[in-house]
Design an enzyme around this catalytic site. Structure first.
Site, mmCIF file in Angstrom:
data_model
loop_
_atom_site.group_PDB
_atom_site.id
_atom_site.type_symbol
_atom_site.label_atom_id
_atom_site.label_comp_id
_atom_site.label_asym_id
_atom_site.label_seq_id
_atom_site.Cartn_x
_atom_site.Cartn_y
_atom_site.Cartn_z
ATOM 1 N N ASP A 252 0.865 -1.196 0.000
ATOM 2 C CA ASP A 252 0.000 0.000 0.000
ATOM 3 C C ASP A 252 0.891 1.233 0.000
ATOM 4 O OD1 ASP A 252 0.381 0.972 3.034
ATOM 5 O OD2 ASP A 252 0.325 -1.218 2.990
ATOM 6 N N ASP A 254 0.496 3.628 2.303
ATOM 7 C CA ASP A 254 0.186 4.200 3.614
ATOM 8 C C ASP A 254 -0.945 5.231 3.428
ATOM 9 O OD1 ASP A 254 0.712 4.027 6.374
ATOM 10 O OD2 ASP A 254 1.794 5.913 6.322
HETATM 11 N N1 LIG Z 1 1.018 1.326 5.860
HETATM 12 C C1 LIG Z 1 1.547 0.463 6.729
HETATM 13 N N2 LIG Z 1 1.950 0.906 7.958
HETATM 14 C C2 LIG Z 1 2.499 0.032 8.832
HETATM 15 N N3 LIG Z 1 2.651 -1.272 8.601
HETATM 16 C C3 LIG Z 1 2.240 -1.737 7.413
HETATM 17 N N4 LIG Z 1 2.262 -2.973 6.892
HETATM 18 C C4 LIG Z 1 1.745 -2.915 5.649
HETATM 19 N N5 LIG Z 1 1.370 -1.656 5.347
HETATM 20 C C5 LIG Z 1 1.683 -0.900 6.433
#
Ligand SMILES: Nc1ncnc2[nH]cnc12
Ligand SMILES: CSC[C@H]1O[C@H](OP(=O)(O)O)[C@H](O)[C@@H]1O
Length: 336
Positions: A252, A254
């Site tokens: 992703d 974030d």
């Molecule tokens: N955006 C994110 N923040 C923290 N841990 C994660 N693991 C996968 N995506 C994450």
């Protein structure tokens, strides 16, 4: 061939009759393993099993720091050069069913249990958020730096309660092991694998994801990717004289982009869609590590004995019985 370690101590074992591989429930797998195992894999979100390997044993380990996240599965990986099986110790970081939150992962027990069966090299896998446009979901990153954004609530050292130790952590991962991992990742490029050779990994506390302000702050610090799992795992591996490298897979962006904010469904769907590549990557690294010429690296000869001195700062008269016993379990003979 990798030779058995000297001073190898066997774990106290508890009988276990049932083990799980993938979604299959199997009975009758051995609950002891009488050879040292030098290579460990810690699987993260979406990588709770390594299904393509032969399951040789399941060990229910106990350490002075409690039980590991999951039973240790001993898997046989055929060496590409000799064809002989190389044993691999696998732990699922969040438990067999992802029942442990990041702050509940018993990292000391995981690292101590792996070391006690002979493990000196760990490949750890993690699902991460990307903090940079060019690191796209499903890309792999081999980070070389970490910024600690955990909150001090996780037990983070073996050296406490009467024996103080200070280990260097300038390079949180093992540079030599990282080179092997990168080489293996690049071999898969063009087959759907994109690899970023370096990166700064932000390890946050969680379990809630970051705010947008935090996400932007981490970008301004030069953060490449973010997770909740690299620490204290990497610190404890360093203290345990284990060569350790994390392989990250972006799932992703974030929340810094302002669209498509991270959620669990997003993480899991990318992990699932790219699990085959993640498994191929890990298997490629295990192939490489099985080669005879990498024996000294796998045995972490370059780290051997460093904690004898780092852990001896406390004068003999100041050492408590409990600390001596616990550290004596981890490092037999070091502090006698
Ligand atoms: N955006 C994110 N923040 C923290 N841990 C994660 N693991 C996968 N995506 C994450
Ligand atoms: C399920 S999203 C957050 C979760 O995913 C990562 O886990 P891991 O590093 O074990 O793959 C991240 O660190 C969080 O624990």
């Amino acid at each position: 061939m990798l030779r058995p370690l000297k001073n190898f101590t066997y774990l106290p074992l508890i009988n276990q009759r049932t083990i799980y591989i993938g979604s299959r429930r199997m009975a009758g797998v051995a609950n002891t393993y009488n050879e040292p195992v030098h290579i460990g894999v810690i699987g993260g979100t979406g990588l709770q099993h390594l299904p393509s390997f032969t399951h040789a044993a399941t060990i229910n380990a106990s350490t002075p720091w409690g039980h590991p996240s999951s039973p240790i599965s001993i898997l046989h990986h055929p060496s590409p050069s000799t064809g002989k099986p190389i044993p691999i110790a696998f732990i699922s970081r969040h438990g067999l069913h992802h029942e442990l939150a990041p702050h509940e992962v018993p990292s000391r027990a995981n690292i101590a249990a792996l070391r006690s069966i002979g493990v000196r090299t760990i490949i750890a896998f993690s699902a991460v958020g990307s903090l940079q446009e060019e690191i796209k979901p499903r890309d792999f990153v081999v980070p070389d730096q970490v910024i600690d954004r955990t909150k001090g609530i996780r037990p983070f050292t073996f050296f406490e309660g009467g024996m103080v130790g200070h280990v260097g952590f300038a390079d949180p991962f093992d540079n030599k092991l990282a080179d092997v991992v990168r080489k293996c990742g690049h071999r898969l490029e063009g087959e759907g694998v994109v690899l970023h050779d370096k990166g700064t990994l932000i390890c946050m506390e969680g379990p809630q994801f970051s705010t947008r302000a935090e996400s932007n702050l981490y970008r301004s610090w030069g953060g490449s990717v973010i997770n909740m799992s690299a620490l204290p795992e990497a610190k404890l591996a360093k203290e345990a004289e284990i060569s350790y490298q994390m392989i990250c897979m972006a799932t992703d962006y974030d929340c810094w982009r302002g669209t498509d904010d991270v959620n669990v469904e997003m993480v899991m769907s990318h992990m699932k869609a790219n699990a085959e590549n993640a498994l191929r990557f890990v298997a490629g690294v295990l192939d490489e590590l099985s080669k005879e010429e990498l024996e000294d690296l796998v045995l972490a000869k370059h780290l051997e004995g460093q904690m004898k001195f780092a852990g001896a700062i406390t004068g003999v008269a100041g050492r408590t019985k409990e600390a001596k016993e616990k550290l004596g379990w981890l490092f037999p003979g070091y502090y006698d």
